[in-house]
Design a protein around this motif. Sequence first.
Motif, PDB file in Angstrom:
ATOM      1  N   ALA A  22       2.319  53.155 -47.209  1.00 20.71           N
ATOM      2  CA  ALA A  22       2.110  54.022 -46.036  1.00 20.71           C
ATOM      3  C   ALA A  22       2.590  53.383 -44.740  1.00 20.71           C
ATOM      4  O   ALA A  22       1.828  53.309 -43.758  1.00 20.71           O
ATOM      5  N   PRO A  23       3.842  52.920 -44.678  1.00 21.40           N
ATOM      6  CA  PRO A  23       4.321  52.288 -43.439  1.00 21.40           C
ATOM      7  C   PRO A  23       4.343  53.240 -42.251  1.00 21.40           C
ATOM      8  O   PRO A  23       4.367  52.794 -41.098  1.00 21.40           O
ATOM      9  N   GLY A  24       4.313  54.549 -42.511  1.00 23.99           N
ATOM     10  CA  GLY A  24       4.313  55.513 -41.422  1.00 23.99           C
ATOM     11  C   GLY A  24       3.022  55.563 -40.626  1.00 23.99           C
ATOM     12  O   GLY A  24       2.994  56.125 -39.516  1.00 23.99           O
ATOM     13  N   ARG A  25       1.955  54.959 -41.146  1.00 26.33           N
ATOM     14  CA  ARG A  25       0.679  54.925 -40.412  1.00 26.33           C
ATOM     15  C   ARG A  25       0.741  53.785 -39.388  1.00 26.33           C
ATOM     16  O   ARG A  25       0.040  52.778 -39.498  1.00 26.33           O
ATOM     17  N   THR A  26       1.588  53.950 -38.397  1.00 24.79           N
ATOM     18  CA  THR A  26       1.936  52.832 -37.524  1.00 24.79           C
ATOM     19  C   THR A  26       0.767  52.273 -36.720  1.00 24.79           C
ATOM     20  O   THR A  26       0.790  51.106 -36.333  1.00 24.79           O
ATOM     21  N   ASP A  27      -0.242  53.104 -36.443  1.00 21.43           N
ATOM     22  CA  ASP A  27      -1.383  52.621 -35.665  1.00 21.43           C
ATOM     23  C   ASP A  27      -2.531  52.111 -36.534  1.00 21.43           C
ATOM     24  O   ASP A  27      -3.568  51.697 -36.005  1.00 21.43           O
ATOM     25  N   ALA A  28      -2.343  52.134 -37.834  1.00 29.10           N
ATOM     26  CA  ALA A  28      -3.420  51.760 -38.754  1.00 29.10           C
ATOM     27  C   ALA A  28      -3.432  50.255 -39.016  1.00 29.10           C
ATOM     28  O   ALA A  28      -2.402  49.580 -38.901  1.00 29.10           O
ATOM     29  N   PRO A  29      -4.598  49.689 -39.366  1.00 28.04           N
ATOM     30  CA  PRO A  29      -4.649  48.278 -39.764  1.00 28.04           C
ATOM     31  C   PRO A  29      -3.737  48.022 -40.965  1.00 28.04           C
ATOM     32  O   PRO A  29      -3.557  48.887 -41.822  1.00 28.04           O
ATOM     33  N   LEU A  30      -3.163  46.831 -41.015  1.00 28.40           N
ATOM     34  CA  LEU A  30      -2.316  46.415 -42.133  1.00 28.40           C
ATOM     35  C   LEU A  30      -3.112  45.484 -43.038  1.00 28.40           C
ATOM     36  O   LEU A  30      -3.639  44.463 -42.580  1.00 28.40           O
ATOM     37  N   VAL A  31      -3.179  45.823 -44.323  1.00 27.87           N
ATOM     38  CA  VAL A  31      -3.871  44.988 -45.316  1.00 27.87           C
ATOM     39  C   VAL A  31      -2.820  44.351 -46.221  1.00 27.87           C
ATOM     40  O   VAL A  31      -2.014  45.053 -46.839  1.00 27.87           O
TER      41      VAL A  31
END
Length: 265
Positions: A22-31
Amino acid sequence: MTEFAGIRWREREVCIEYVRIAPGRTDAPLVVFLHEGLGSVAMWKDFPQQLCDAGGFRGLVFSRPAYGRSTPRDEDERWDIDFMHRQAYEVLPAFFEAIGLHEKPWLFGHSDGGSIALLYAARFPDKVAGIVVVAPHIFVEDVTVANIEEARTAYETTDLPQRLGKYHDSADSAFWGWNRIWLHPPFRQWNIEAELAGIRCPVLAIQGIDDEYGTLEQIRGIARRAPQTQRVELADCGHSPHRDQPEQAIVSAVTFIDQNRSPKP
């Protein structure tokens, strides 16, 4: 889609396989998911996707050198007692640099991957948002060695090489690198308890009560040395909570990250 990044490590060029979620969730935390001693991108199966979908996170899953589709270990390459330190201090920073990752990720590490996450967070406290460690090791126990000895027998006498071959280009590279160092007598002295004092980020430590590779003293020891640690001890659960009790592992991890993430501006 599988991608590959090149780094220079152990005086040679190494290729590392990785997959973005889901790289498009640009504002989301990265796990970032750090696999176990016999793991790989494929060995995680769909757990990283499930966790990221449940939390609305982005994900990054990769295979360490010698595992999965990453560059195999040379046949005569023997790992040293500090092999997990080198993964945390050398490989992980080089990999992040190679893919242009400069934000603070959350690390989700299982078993050896959990130990590597702890070491990275202690060495680079300003470069990680928080860590989730699942059945990590902070010292060597008799039960761990006994079960790794059983794994060696299984690899030599059963179809375990064929089964591992589904997840690694070279099952021998993955298995013998891990097995030989854990059964190397001097490795019995391996201990990272002192390093844990350097961890400043939030920590969630999950372990099954029936873990066949370690006692609950592993995560309880983390909590004593990093008092910000939250512990989850799961009944009827072995060494792989994300496989034995995936729903509970996901709920625990998502809740922890949501509670500790920085609020949006």
